[in-house]
Design a protein around this motif. Structure first.
Motif, PDB file in Angstrom:
ATOM      1  N   ASN A   1     -13.680  -2.878  33.989  1.00 28.12           N
ATOM      2  CA  ASN A   1     -13.783  -2.134  33.666  1.00 28.12           C
ATOM      3  C   ASN A   1     -13.024  -0.794  33.848  1.00 28.12           C
ATOM      4  OD1 ASN A   1     -16.248  -0.106  32.941  1.00 28.12           O
ATOM      5  ND2 ASN A   1     -16.927   0.359  35.363  1.00 28.12           N
ATOM      6  N   PRO A   2     -11.211  -0.036  34.153  1.00 27.52           N
ATOM      7  CA  PRO A   2     -10.736   0.012  33.532  1.00 27.52           C
ATOM      8  C   PRO A   2     -11.137   1.955  33.322  1.00 27.52           C
ATOM      9  CG  PRO A   2     -10.105  -0.727  32.672  1.00 27.52           C
ATOM     10  CD  PRO A   2     -11.375  -1.853  32.600  1.00 27.52           C
ATOM     11  N   ARG A   3     -10.357   2.697  34.517  1.00 24.74           N
ATOM     12  CA  ARG A   3     -11.355   3.928  32.704  1.00 24.74           C
ATOM     13  C   ARG A   3      -9.550   4.439  33.284  1.00 24.74           C
ATOM     14  NH1 ARG A   3     -13.764   3.620  37.849  1.00 24.74           N
ATOM     15  NH2 ARG A   3     -13.227   5.198  39.304  1.00 24.74           N
ATOM     16  N   ILE A   4      -8.891   5.827  33.066  1.00 22.83           N
ATOM     17  CA  ILE A   4      -8.561   7.137  33.171  1.00 22.83           C
ATOM     18  C   ILE A   4      -8.737   8.028  33.940  1.00 22.83           C
ATOM     19  CG2 ILE A   4      -6.823   8.325  31.806  1.00 22.83           C
ATOM     20  CD1 ILE A   4      -6.877   6.584  29.238  1.00 22.83           C
TER      21      ILE A   4
ATOM     22  N   LEU B   1       4.913  12.236  25.988  1.00 22.76           N
ATOM     23  CA  LEU B   1       4.377  11.698  26.743  1.00 22.76           C
ATOM     24  C   LEU B   1       3.863  11.724  27.954  1.00 22.76           C
ATOM     25  CD1 LEU B   1       5.493   8.523  27.322  1.00 22.76           C
ATOM     26  CD2 LEU B   1       7.681  10.413  28.565  1.00 22.76           C
ATOM     27  N   PHE B   2       2.640  10.946  28.085  1.00 23.95           N
ATOM     28  CA  PHE B   2       1.615  10.629  28.854  1.00 23.95           C
ATOM     29  C   PHE B   2       1.854  10.405  30.125  1.00 23.95           C
ATOM     30  CE2 PHE B   2      -0.569  12.825  25.068  1.00 23.95           C
ATOM     31  CZ  PHE B   2      -0.855  14.351  25.945  1.00 23.95           C
ATOM     32  N   ARG B   3       2.121  10.669  31.328  1.00 20.12           N
ATOM     33  CA  ARG B   3       1.666   9.927  32.366  1.00 20.12           C
ATOM     34  C   ARG B   3      -0.018   9.994  33.076  1.00 20.12           C
ATOM     35  NH1 ARG B   3       0.735  10.892  38.141  1.00 20.12           N
ATOM     36  NH2 ARG B   3       1.073   9.674  39.527  1.00 20.12           N
ATOM     37  N   LEU B   4      -1.009   8.541  33.017  1.00 18.18           N
ATOM     38  CA  LEU B   4      -1.564   8.505  33.353  1.00 18.18           C
ATOM     39  C   LEU B   4      -2.570   7.511  34.771  1.00 18.18           C
ATOM     40  CD1 LEU B   4      -2.694   6.637  29.648  1.00 18.18           C
ATOM     41  CD2 LEU B   4      -2.850   8.738  30.773  1.00 18.18           C
ATOM     42  N   GLU B   5      -3.005   7.801  34.992  1.00 19.74           N
ATOM     43  CA  GLU B   5      -3.568   7.174  36.964  1.00 19.74           C
ATOM     44  C   GLU B   5      -5.059   6.602  36.665  1.00 19.74           C
ATOM     45  OE1 GLU B   5      -3.914   9.661  39.911  1.00 19.74           O
ATOM     46  OE2 GLU B   5      -1.662  10.419  39.895  1.00 19.74           O
TER      47      GLU B   5
ATOM     48  N   GLU C   1     -11.987  -3.398  42.119  1.00 23.65           N
ATOM     49  CA  GLU C   1     -11.404  -3.208  43.643  1.00 23.65           C
ATOM     50  C   GLU C   1     -11.116  -1.826  44.120  1.00 23.65           C
ATOM     51  OE1 GLU C   1      -9.514  -6.998  44.877  1.00 23.65           O
ATOM     52  OE2 GLU C   1     -10.852  -7.769  44.185  1.00 23.65           O
ATOM     53  N   GLY C   2     -10.895  -1.135  43.418  1.00 18.12           N
ATOM     54  CA  GLY C   2     -10.557   0.323  44.100  1.00 18.12           C
ATOM     55  C   GLY C   2      -8.726   0.775  43.772  1.00 18.12           C
ATOM     56  N   VAL C   3      -8.413   0.002  43.032  1.00 19.01           N
ATOM     57  CA  VAL C   3      -7.341   0.337  42.787  1.00 19.01           C
ATOM     58  C   VAL C   3      -6.907   1.207  41.853  1.00 19.01           C
ATOM     59  CG1 VAL C   3      -4.636  -0.870  42.067  1.00 19.01           C
ATOM     60  CG2 VAL C   3      -6.266  -2.576  43.310  1.00 19.01           C
ATOM     61  N   THR C   4      -5.517   1.651  42.266  1.00 17.85           N
ATOM     62  CA  THR C   4      -5.631   2.913  41.181  1.00 17.85           C
ATOM     63  C   THR C   4      -3.784   2.775  40.814  1.00 17.85           C
ATOM     64  OG1 THR C   4      -6.932   4.570  41.315  1.00 17.85           O
ATOM     65  CG2 THR C   4      -5.091   5.247  41.036  1.00 17.85           C
ATOM     66  N   VAL C   5      -3.463   2.707  39.245  1.00 20.50           N
ATOM     67  CA  VAL C   5      -2.660   2.094  38.745  1.00 20.50           C
ATOM     68  C   VAL C   5      -1.294   2.986  37.854  1.00 20.50           C
ATOM     69  CG1 VAL C   5      -2.442  -0.057  38.981  1.00 20.50           C
ATOM     70  CG2 VAL C   5      -2.580   1.167  37.365  1.00 20.50           C
ATOM     71  N   GLU C   6      -0.375   4.125  38.079  1.00 18.52           N
ATOM     72  CA  GLU C   6       0.234   4.392  37.108  1.00 18.52           C
ATOM     73  C   GLU C   6       0.142   3.739  36.038  1.00 18.52           C
ATOM     74  OE1 GLU C   6       3.754   7.374  36.274  1.00 18.52           O
ATOM     75  OE2 GLU C   6       3.291   7.566  39.023  1.00 18.52           O
ATOM     76  N   ARG C   7       0.533   4.843  34.383  1.00 20.13           N
ATOM     77  CA  ARG C   7       0.413   3.905  33.267  1.00 20.13           C
ATOM     78  C   ARG C   7       1.229   5.422  32.607  1.00 20.13           C
ATOM     79  NH1 ARG C   7       0.554   0.199  35.877  1.00 20.13           N
ATOM     80  NH2 ARG C   7      -0.967  -2.168  35.220  1.00 20.13           N
ATOM     81  N   HIS C   8       1.664   4.756  31.798  1.00 17.50           N
ATOM     82  CA  HIS C   8       3.058   5.872  30.927  1.00 17.50           C
ATOM     83  C   HIS C   8       2.178   5.737  29.364  1.00 17.50           C
ATOM     84  CE1 HIS C   8       6.332   6.344  33.840  1.00 17.50           C
ATOM     85  NE2 HIS C   8       4.912   6.585  34.007  1.00 17.50           N
ATOM     86  N   LEU C   9       1.660   6.846  28.061  1.00 17.25           N
ATOM     87  CA  LEU C   9       0.960   6.434  27.276  1.00 17.25           C
ATOM     88  C   LEU C   9       2.150   7.353  26.269  1.00 17.25           C
ATOM     89  CD1 LEU C   9      -1.273   5.357  25.505  1.00 17.25           C
ATOM     90  CD2 LEU C   9      -2.192   8.169  26.072  1.00 17.25           C
TER      91      LEU C   9
END
Length: 243
Positions: A58-61, A74-78, A83-91
């Motif tokens: 159930n991921p969400r930006i 180019l976007f930087r996303l969180e 389990e409360g984990v937040t990751v950085e991704r690039h779009l």
């Protein structure tokens, strides 16, 4: 009745063992979950995959920041994961595109192009054989690809055969590419191609026979992904072109 858990479903034991409730019945695996009771194994696996996604993914930006605004964005996303984990991704937002592989069924040829590509140059490789392609820029795919074929290869296209609408780089890019096959003949070649003069694309046009195309595919020498998909689609959909 013997309990059965498919090994790949063991990633989520709750789904695999409880929600799915897969059993062996007369030597064949069956699902006994509510809506898929008695379902054959292959359908049960699809059921398990859906349950796994719903229950475990159930991921969400949660944040999006524009870090570059030029030819592309180019976007930087969180992204909040389980389990409360937040990751950085690039779009990479580079819109959507369309591509076509034109083929002459009488002369058994295809039309490809090549042009300088920054990523290919940086890797030290020669220009790639590519299908004719272009960005949609809000145009309809069928309309845009006819314009691109004329501009890049000096070619008018016959009826378009839709192949797929693919995600070329789903980990990072928003781009979708609508793929087509299209027939042509000698009367369809109405200009030199080469691309729009003001875009400085330096496009070269290549007409190669189908046997050479098949050889490139089988040797792994057609590394452009959209072109490889289209070449394989042509070989599968039109076996009458084989010798």
């Amino acid at each position: 009745m013997q309990n059965f858990v498919y090994p790949r479903l063991a990633l989520n034991p709750r789904v695999a063992g409880e929600s799915m409730n897969i059993h062996m019945l007369y030597g064949e695996p069956y699902c006994t979950a509510g809506n898929c009771a008695g379902t054959p194994f292959r359908t049960a696996i699809l059921c398990a995959a859906k349950l796994f996604y719903v229950s475990a993914m159930n991921p969400r930006i949660t944040d999006s920041r524009l870090v570059y605004d030029g030819w592309y964005k180019l976007f930087r996303l969180e992204i909040a994961m389980d389990e409360g984990v937040t990751v950085e991704r690039h779009l990479l937002d580079n819109g959507s595109a369309v591509a076509v592989l034109p083929y002459d069924p009488v002369r058994r040829t295809v039309m490809l192009i090549s042009q300088p590509r920054a990523a290919v140059l940086a890797a030290g490789h020669e220009p790639l054989f590519e299908a004719i392609a272009g960005n949609l820029d809000r145009a309809a795919p069928a309309e845009r690809i006819c314009e691109e074929a004329l501009e890049e290869a000096g070619l008018t296209l016959g009826a378009l055969e839709p192949v797929a609408n693919i995600w070329p780089i789903p980990p990072v890019s928003t781009e979708r590419v609508q793929l087509y096959l299209a027939s042509y003949d000698t009367d369809s070649i109405v200009g030199p191609g080469g691309g729009a003069p003001d875009e400085h694309e330096f496009i070269s046009v290549h007409e190669i026979d189908l046997d050479a195309l098949k050889g490139l595919v089988e040797a792994g020498d057609l590394p452009d992904a959209k072109t490889l998909v289209l070449a394989q689609a042509l070989m599968l959909r039109h076996p009458e072109l084989r010798r």
